[in-house]
Design an enzyme around this catalytic site. Structure first.
Site, mmCIF file in Angstrom:
data_model
loop_
_atom_site.group_PDB
_atom_site.id
_atom_site.type_symbol
_atom_site.label_atom_id
_atom_site.label_comp_id
_atom_site.label_asym_id
_atom_site.label_seq_id
_atom_site.Cartn_x
_atom_site.Cartn_y
_atom_site.Cartn_z
ATOM 1 N N GLU A 13 0.799 -1.221 0.000
ATOM 2 C CA GLU A 13 0.000 0.000 0.000
ATOM 3 C C GLU A 13 0.839 1.281 0.000
ATOM 4 O O GLU A 13 0.421 2.290 -0.568
ATOM 5 C CB GLU A 13 -0.920 0.016 1.229
ATOM 6 N N SER A 62 -30.293 -29.407 50.726
ATOM 7 C CA SER A 62 -29.485 -29.890 51.851
ATOM 8 C C SER A 62 -28.079 -29.311 51.884
ATOM 9 O O SER A 62 -27.278 -29.701 52.742
ATOM 10 C CB SER A 62 -29.386 -31.420 51.792
#
Length: 692
Positions: free
Chosen positions: A83, A344
């Site tokens: 680029e 429990s």
């Protein structure tokens, strides 16, 4: 030609501006820069920085902030070479690239390359401008020059890596790498890097999931140019061309999704959140619970919390088998925070408080028989009675009557206070605690229970659970003494594990709430604590669901996924009284309410006949029992079921319990008992013969 004239005009304008250097500088410096600190995705990370979950920005875009040091170097080399190969040397505009673009346009009669630098592309991206018209190009040139004066090259490159489009709603290198390859861009293959270089030039036209041939061709052009430039080897480029481009976008990470939502909501202004979660363990736990819920049946949800009880750090938090809706499982509900009945699982707390208060010892005898407190008459889960039984066995069997007796002596308020001191946020349905608290008559979340068991694991007090990696450590108040907490752990470690699981490595307890609505298993070794819940998120019953069957196997499997072995439970504190029932002080040998007065051993009933271990003839319809001592009237239990009551003589007959082994228990009017185990056979040659 239009393109040629436009480019020529731009270059001419630049040279004209350059002629008046001072005016040119003032022109650049006066540039109004758009906001460069664009909104990026909120990120939730694990303890090692691994992304757990990210959120889209306001416009539905995935835009994750990158760090240059965490982006593959070969990708950056390809990007800049392809680029903007003079990126590190120009000041925002590359005159040579401009001249090349003009020459190519003149030769081909069309724009072959635009001559834009990476900085000019950043200018277009952050301003969301066009590239075609000469006024737009001039604006990009001015903005690029201004950006280079106010930002470093690294900052400009970071802006490109944040905003570059990669197809669909993806912006930035991290979002692209995660969506197309399922990984962070720290290490990319040459084929992956080349595709990510090519995509921003035409992100929709080159989307690999929609246009694979176009995407492949664009990637291959990048590979060819990189090989020609010496960025990669020729054979590497050839090998990379054979790789397939991805055919779909991968989903973004969504680990610990419920916890992530809470973390984000807690500090919405914060961009990055570092948690204590271990991503590997979290992923394994989520799969484990998804499998467990599927096996358990439709509409079943599940939750899990795993924590290090040495420092309180939560390592895994699964709020449901699958985040979001899933065949009625209501996966959007975070069941780690849902208030449910603990069944429990509170019994160990009651026993620990009883040990701490000197009411009982693990070897203390306690009577399991019919009892009534006002209008409340607790019953065991199976409806049976065991008579005199050691406290250790009562907890192993999760009997209700013994623990309610202890709760009555302690007072329900003491149990509630202990929950609060342990860091649990208990909710009372009616606003006042009653004896049923010990059996699950209080609202608690999975997090509350894991916090409670973490305090047991740490000797009665310990760090508060937290998921913020940088949060300061805080401690819970002391719930019980170290000795009492160790005694509870020692008893829980003796509970039989699920089939195939190792014995004695975990102190754990299961629980099942009223109506089979909740199945629990909470346990710990010397380092970690894990809690598991299964049930339906809407609170409807799950017939036949028990904590021991559903949740306990998942608990042991969760520990197996956490680490290769189990850390040993701690040794007893020096002051711990370790002895059998006979070696206990007189007040601890048998549990009695403090106001009940002493009962001497000779007052207790004694079953003289049949003797323990006898073999009896079962032909008759009755069995004769002879009792000495105790206080009438007597109650007789056969295999836990009452078979005779109100007996006032010392010799009486009871209905035969039938062939086979039977346990016979006689209970006197003071609640004392004696038991024998006999075997009844047809045509036994010797009545009263001792069993071999």
């Amino acid at each position: 030609m239009t393109v040629h004239r436009a480019l020529f005009a731009l270059v001419a304008a630049l040279f004209a501006l350059a002629a008046g250097r001072d005016g040119f500088d003032r022109w650049v410096d006066a540039t109004d820069l758009p906001q460069t600190l664009t909104e990026t995705s909120v990120e939730i990370r694990d303890r090692g920085g691994v992304l757990l979950r990210a959120y889209t920005v306001g416009d539905g875009i995935w835009r994750l902030r990158p760090r240059l040091s965490a982006v593959d170097g070969s990708y950056l080399d390809m990007l800049l070479r392809y680029e903007d190969k003079r990126f590190w040397h120009h000041h925002g505009v590359d005159p040579l690239a401009m001249l090349r673009a003009i020459a190519q346009a003149a030769r081909h009669g069309r724009a072959v390359s635009g001559g834009s630098t990476l900085t000019m592309q950043v200018a277009r991206l952050i301003e969301d401008g066009s590239t075609g018209r000469w006024a737009g190009k001039l604006r990009q040139i001015r903005l690029a020059l201004a950006l280079e004066r106010r930002l470093t090259k690294d900052q400009v490159l970071s802006l490109y890596l944040t905003h570059a489009p990669f197809g669909g709603n993806l912006e930035g290198i991290r979002a692209a790498s995660l969506a197309w390859f399922g990984k962070e861009p720290r290490r990319l293959t040459p084929a992956q890097a080349a595709l990510l270089v090519a995509l921003p030039q035409a992100p929709e036209a080159r989307r690999p999931d929609r246009h694979p041939l176009v995407a492949t061709a664009a990637r291959d052009r990048v590979l060819s140019r990189m090989a020609a430039a010496g960025i990669i080897a020729t054979d590497t480029a050839a090998s990379a061309r054979r790789a397939k481009v991805p055919d779909r976008m991968r989903p973004f990470p969504a680990l610990a999704a419920h916890l992530a939502d809470r973390v984000r909501a807690g500090t919405p202004e914060q961009q990055h959140h570092a948690t204590t979660i271990d991503a590997r363990l979290q992923a394994a736990s989520e799969k484990l619970l998804a499998d467990a819920a599927r096996r358990a049946g439709p509409r079943i949800s599940a939750a899990l919390i795993a924590a290090d009880h040495r420092n309180g750090e939560i390592l895994a938090s699964v709020g449901s088998p699958r985040y979001g809706g899933d065949n009625g499982r209501q996966g959007f509900v975070d069941m780690t925070r849902a208030v449910r009945s603990p069944g429990s699982t509170l019994k160990p707390l009651v026993y620990g408080l009883a040990f701490d208060q000197g009411l009982a010892h693990p070897e203390t005898l306690i009577h399991d028989g019919p009892v009534q407190f006002g209008r409340y008459a607790p019953r065991n889960f199976d409806g049976l009675f065991r008579g005199d039984i050691r406290v250790r066995e009562a907890l192993h069997l999760s009997l209700n009557i013994p623990v309610v007796k202890l709760t009555n002596e302690l007072g329900p308020a003491r149990v509630m206070d202990a929950l609060s001191r342990a860091g649990a946020d208990a909710r009372l349905p009616g606003g006042k605690a009653g004896l049923a608290v010990a059996l699950g008559g209080v609202g608690l979340s999975l997090r509350d229970l894991v916090q409670l068991y973490a305090t047991l694991a740490r000797g009665g007090t310990g760090p508060r659970l937290h998921s913020d990696l940088h949060a300061p450590a805080t401690q819970t108040a002391r719930t019980m003494s170290r000795v009492a907490a160790w005694q509870v752990s020692n008893v829980l470690a003796g509970i039989a594990p699920p089939p195939g699981a190792p014995r004695g490595v975990l102190a754990y307890k299961t629980g099942t709430s009223y109506g089979h609505r909740d199945a629990w298993a909470i346990g710990y070794d010397g380092e970690h604590v894990i809690g598991v819940w299964l049930g339906r998120a809407d609170g409807t019953p799950v017939p036949g669901a028990f904590g021991g069957d559903l949740a306990a196997p998942v608990l042991f499997q969760a520990f197996a996924r956490m680490k290769p072995g189990f850390a040993p439970l701690p040794a007893p504190p020096p002051s711990t009284l370790i002895t059998g029932a006979a070696g206990l002080p007189q007040p601890l040998q048998r549990f009695r309410p403090r106001g009940g007065g002493p009962v001497t051993p000779q007052d207790a009933p004694r079953l003289l006949f049949p003797p323990d271990g006898a073999i009896l003839d079962s032909v008759g319809e009755t069995v004769t029992l002879k009792v000495r001592g105790g206080l009438a009237p007597y109650l007789v239990l056969a295999n836990g079921q009452p078979v005779a009551k109100g007996l006032r003589r010392n010799e009486f007959d009871i209905p035969s319990p039938g062939a086979g082994y039977s346990t016979l228990v006689v209970v006197d009017g003071a609640g004392q008992s004696d038991r024998v185990t006999v075997r009844l056979e047809q045509n036994a040659e010797t009545t009263g013969r001792t069993r071999p």
